[in-house]
Design an enzyme around this catalytic site. Structure first.
Site, PDB file in Angstrom:
ATOM      1  N   THR B  40       0.601  -1.364   0.142  1.00 33.93           N
ATOM      2  CA  THR B  40      -0.292   0.025  -0.016  1.00 33.93           C
ATOM      3  C   THR B  40       0.755   1.361  -0.001  1.00 33.93           C
ATOM      4  O   THR B  40       1.836   1.167   0.632  1.00 33.93           O
ATOM      5  CB  THR B  40      -0.929   0.170   1.225  1.00 33.93           C
ATOM      6  OG1 THR B  40      -1.926  -0.927   1.208  1.00 33.93           O
ATOM      7  CG2 THR B  40      -1.740   1.334   1.399  1.00 33.93           C
ATOM      8  N   ASP B  56      -3.934   3.350  -3.353  1.00 31.24           N
ATOM      9  CA  ASP B  56      -3.601   2.467  -4.609  1.00 31.24           C
ATOM     10  C   ASP B  56      -4.630   1.283  -4.272  1.00 31.24           C
ATOM     11  O   ASP B  56      -5.560   1.314  -3.333  1.00 31.24           O
ATOM     12  CB  ASP B  56      -2.277   1.797  -4.568  1.00 31.24           C
ATOM     13  CG  ASP B  56      -1.993   1.010  -3.470  1.00 31.24           C
ATOM     14  OD1 ASP B  56      -1.431   0.005  -3.944  1.00 31.24           O
ATOM     15  OD2 ASP B  56      -2.199   1.115  -2.294  1.00 31.24           O
ATOM     16  N   ARG B  58      -3.821  -2.350  -4.642  1.00 28.09           N
ATOM     17  CA  ARG B  58      -3.210  -3.732  -4.753  1.00 28.09           C
ATOM     18  C   ARG B  58      -3.158  -4.523  -3.587  1.00 28.09           C
ATOM     19  O   ARG B  58      -2.747  -3.755  -2.399  1.00 28.09           O
ATOM     20  CB  ARG B  58      -1.725  -3.503  -5.382  1.00 28.09           C
ATOM     21  CG  ARG B  58      -0.990  -5.120  -5.336  1.00 28.09           C
ATOM     22  CD  ARG B  58       0.429  -4.817  -5.736  1.00 28.09           C
ATOM     23  NE  ARG B  58       0.523  -4.611  -7.126  1.00 28.09           N
ATOM     24  CZ  ARG B  58       1.648  -4.521  -7.873  1.00 28.09           C
ATOM     25  NH1 ARG B  58       2.955  -4.508  -7.336  1.00 28.09           N
ATOM     26  NH2 ARG B  58       1.642  -4.608  -9.106  1.00 28.09           N
ATOM     27  N   LYS B  72      -9.415   0.435  -0.629  1.00 28.63           N
ATOM     28  CA  LYS B  72      -8.710   0.623   0.788  1.00 28.63           C
ATOM     29  C   LYS B  72      -9.220   1.882   1.211  1.00 28.63           C
ATOM     30  O   LYS B  72      -8.859   2.144   2.561  1.00 28.63           O
ATOM     31  CB  LYS B  72      -7.144   0.835   0.622  1.00 28.63           C
ATOM     32  CG  LYS B  72      -6.730  -0.561  -0.097  1.00 28.63           C
ATOM     33  CD  LYS B  72      -5.211  -0.326  -0.134  1.00 28.63           C
ATOM     34  CE  LYS B  72      -4.546  -1.502  -1.146  1.00 28.63           C
ATOM     35  NZ  LYS B  72      -3.077  -1.498  -1.117  1.00 28.63           N
ATOM     36  N   GLY B  86      -1.673  -2.205   6.043  1.00 33.66           N
ATOM     37  CA  GLY B  86      -1.309  -3.280   7.062  1.00 33.66           C
ATOM     38  C   GLY B  86      -1.960  -4.494   6.729  1.00 33.66           C
ATOM     39  O   GLY B  86      -2.271  -4.947   5.515  1.00 33.66           O
ATOM     40  N   SER B 168       3.954   0.928   2.658  1.00 28.91           N
ATOM     41  CA  SER B 168       5.050   0.706   2.301  1.00 28.91           C
ATOM     42  C   SER B 168       5.598   1.745   1.217  1.00 28.91           C
ATOM     43  O   SER B 168       6.820   1.900   0.949  1.00 28.91           O
ATOM     44  CB  SER B 168       5.350  -0.662   1.699  1.00 28.91           C
ATOM     45  OG  SER B 168       3.997  -0.717   0.663  1.00 28.91           O
ATOM     46  N   ASP B 205       7.171   1.467  -5.441  1.00 27.73           N
ATOM     47  CA  ASP B 205       7.139   0.485  -4.344  1.00 27.73           C
ATOM     48  C   ASP B 205       6.432  -0.650  -4.938  1.00 27.73           C
ATOM     49  O   ASP B 205       5.483  -0.738  -5.757  1.00 27.73           O
ATOM     50  CB  ASP B 205       6.180   1.216  -3.410  1.00 27.73           C
ATOM     51  CG  ASP B 205       6.032   0.330  -2.195  1.00 27.73           C
ATOM     52  OD1 ASP B 205       4.825   0.122  -1.754  1.00 27.73           O
ATOM     53  OD2 ASP B 205       6.979  -0.449  -1.943  1.00 27.73           O
ATOM     54  N   SER B 208       2.683  -1.756  -3.850  1.00 27.05           N
ATOM     55  CA  SER B 208       1.854  -1.053  -4.296  1.00 27.05           C
ATOM     56  C   SER B 208       1.314  -0.888  -5.551  1.00 27.05           C
ATOM     57  O   SER B 208       2.656  -1.067  -6.553  1.00 27.05           O
ATOM     58  CB  SER B 208       1.539   0.540  -3.801  1.00 27.05           C
ATOM     59  OG  SER B 208       2.299   0.671  -2.597  1.00 27.05           O
TER      60      SER B 208
END
Lengths: 204, 273
Positions: B40, B56, B58, B72, B86, B168, B205, B208
């Protein structure tokens, strides 16, 4: 070795046009030894709702019995069958209740909702729902299943084509996984009938 | 069999009966399962008229992408939304629980919910579980006291900020915010900046990816722009589709015809005056 690899499993569900298909492998093993080749992983909750459970076989059976119990209570109180979305929330709540000591299985839920709209979803072992519009996978063969389904899936397939697609995806994925296989068990559900088929696969 | 395992648990809360068995299995050398995480990039910023939240889409299970388009940004109240990073089950369960508590509170007080109410309920719950409920949240909303944006750590630490990132991909997104944020942004400037920050997380990242979701909350109004941007479409889709050369061999077929589902509506009598 991961706890999910103790018994081995592969479950996949796909959405078609006003129908859905749910399939699983048939092997039950204890690590590398095969104990049974006709293990039932997919169970019926009511005519239009099926649940496939992958992971530790003892938890698969215990969780299934708990869910049937809850659904029967619901039927007595509400005098009707549970909708797939409601059932998914129920399973999620039962799994999250055991957040710090979870049931070691991952469910795949497939059902026909209002207006015969197909509904599929999967969860991790603590109840994180993952709704999908195309396909969901679970089990030790899940990585191969992701790849096979991505390639083979098409939206709006009729029941026969959906059966062929899900069977090919399942059999080709379990061929690449030592812990699952020994044939396949596929249910294709349309508003008028449930077709249950047993597939011939590699017995190794 | 003890009564508690048969009855439906009426008290709620967590149940620890399988802990001993799972501990025994771990000691025998079987690794515990991994949970669905949301890798995320989640962000929030305060603009001239309210708050903009972005995320995002994913969801990962280890290195595998489990869900390419998950949601999310969770609903808390008509004027409050919360992004979660998380462990996916924890963020969903915690936001659903506090959303229900806020609703009951609204019925009791007869007023719109305030963002600090949601903040206090979340932080109390997360602190009491000492970080084991792994939910990192970005909470934003507009209430009677104005726009608010907060971040909540899995341990229960909260911060009140004009712009915030978690997950992340938070470093990638924060670099965009630190470079380009200024006070008094207009709605379009704010949305553009949030989309840029999330894209920075998506492309840099690995945890994500996929699409950008945005939620704009202003006084008395909210706009949930699901899949506002889709910078990662499937590049090549074969028009022919997949054709199978060899059909599957079927050993046994069982057809169960299903009865037509009949809706029985009972016409009741009108109530007496």
């Amino acid at each position: 070795m991961s706890i999910f690899e103790y018994n081995g499993s592969a479950v996949v569900a796909m959405v078609g046009k006003n129908c859905f298909a749910i399939a699983s492998d048939r092997r039950l093993g204890v690590q590398l030894q095969t104990i049974a080749t006709d293990f039932q992983r997919i169970s019926k909750i009511h005519d239009h709702l099926f649940i496939g459970l992958s992971g530790l076989a003892t938890d698969v059976q215990t969780l299934y019995q708990r869910l049937v119990f809850r659904h029967k209570l619901y039927q007595l109180r509400e005098e009707r069958d549970m909708k797939p979305e409601t059932f998914a929330s129920l399973v999620s709540a039962i799994l999250y209740e055991k957040r710090f000591g979870p049931f070691l299985c991952q469910p795949v839920i497939a059902g026909l909702g209002d207006d015969n709209k197909p509904f599929i979803c999967t969860m991790d072992s603590i109840g994180a729902k993952e709704l999908a519009k195309d396909f969901v996978v679970s089990g030790t063969a899940s990585e191969s299943l992701y790849g096979a389904c991505e390639a083979m899936y098409k939206p709006d397939m009729e029941a026969e084509e959906l059966f062929e697609t899900i069977s090919q995806a399942l059999l080709s994925s379990v061929d690449r996984d030592c812990l699952s296989g020994w044939g396949g068990h596929v249910y294709v559900v349309t508003p008028n009938e449930v077709k249950e088929r047993i597939l011939k696969g590699r017995m190794d | 069999m003890s009564q508690s395992t048969v009855d439906v648990s009426a008290k709620g809360g967590f149940s620890f009966d399988l802990c001993k068995r799972n501990e025994m299995l771990t000691q025998k050398g079987l690794k515990a399962p991994s949970f669905l995480k949301t890798g995320t990039t989640i962000v929030g910023l305060i603009f001239k008229d309210g708050v903009i939240l972005g995320a995002d889409t994913r969801a990962t299970e280890g290195p595998i992408v489990a869900d390419k388009n998950c949601e999310k940004i969770h609903y808390m109240a008509p004027n409050i939304y919360c992004c979660g990073a998380g462990t996916a089950a924890d963020t969903e369960a915690v936001t659903d629980m506090v959303s229900s508590q806020l609703r009951l509170h609204r019925y009791e007080t007869g007023r719109d919910s305030r963002v600090i109410t949601a903040l206090t309920l979340l932080k109390k719950h997360l602190f009491s579980y000492q970080g084991h409920v792994s939910a990192a949240l970005v909470l934003g909303g507009v209430d009677i006291t104005g726009p608010h944006l907060h971040t909540i750590d899995p341990n229960g630490l909260t911060e009140t900020l004009p712009f915030a990132t978690m997950g992340s991909g938070s470093l990638a997104a924060m670099s965009v915010f630190e470079a380009k944020y200024k006070e008094g942004l207009t709605r379009d400037e704010g949305i553009k900046l949030v989309a840029e920050a999330i894209c920075s997380g998506i492309f840099n990242d690995l945890g994500s990816g996929s699409n950008v979701d945005i939620c704009v909350i202003t006084k008395g109004n909210k706009e949930y722009l699901r899949n506002y941007m889709e910078p990662n479409p499937r590049t090549y889709v074969s028009s022919k589709g997949y054709s199978f050369t060899k059909k599957t061999e079927v050993l046994l077929t069982k057809i169960t015809p299903l009865l037509e589902r009949v809706e029985i509506t009972e016409v009741g009598e009108a109530m007496e005056e």
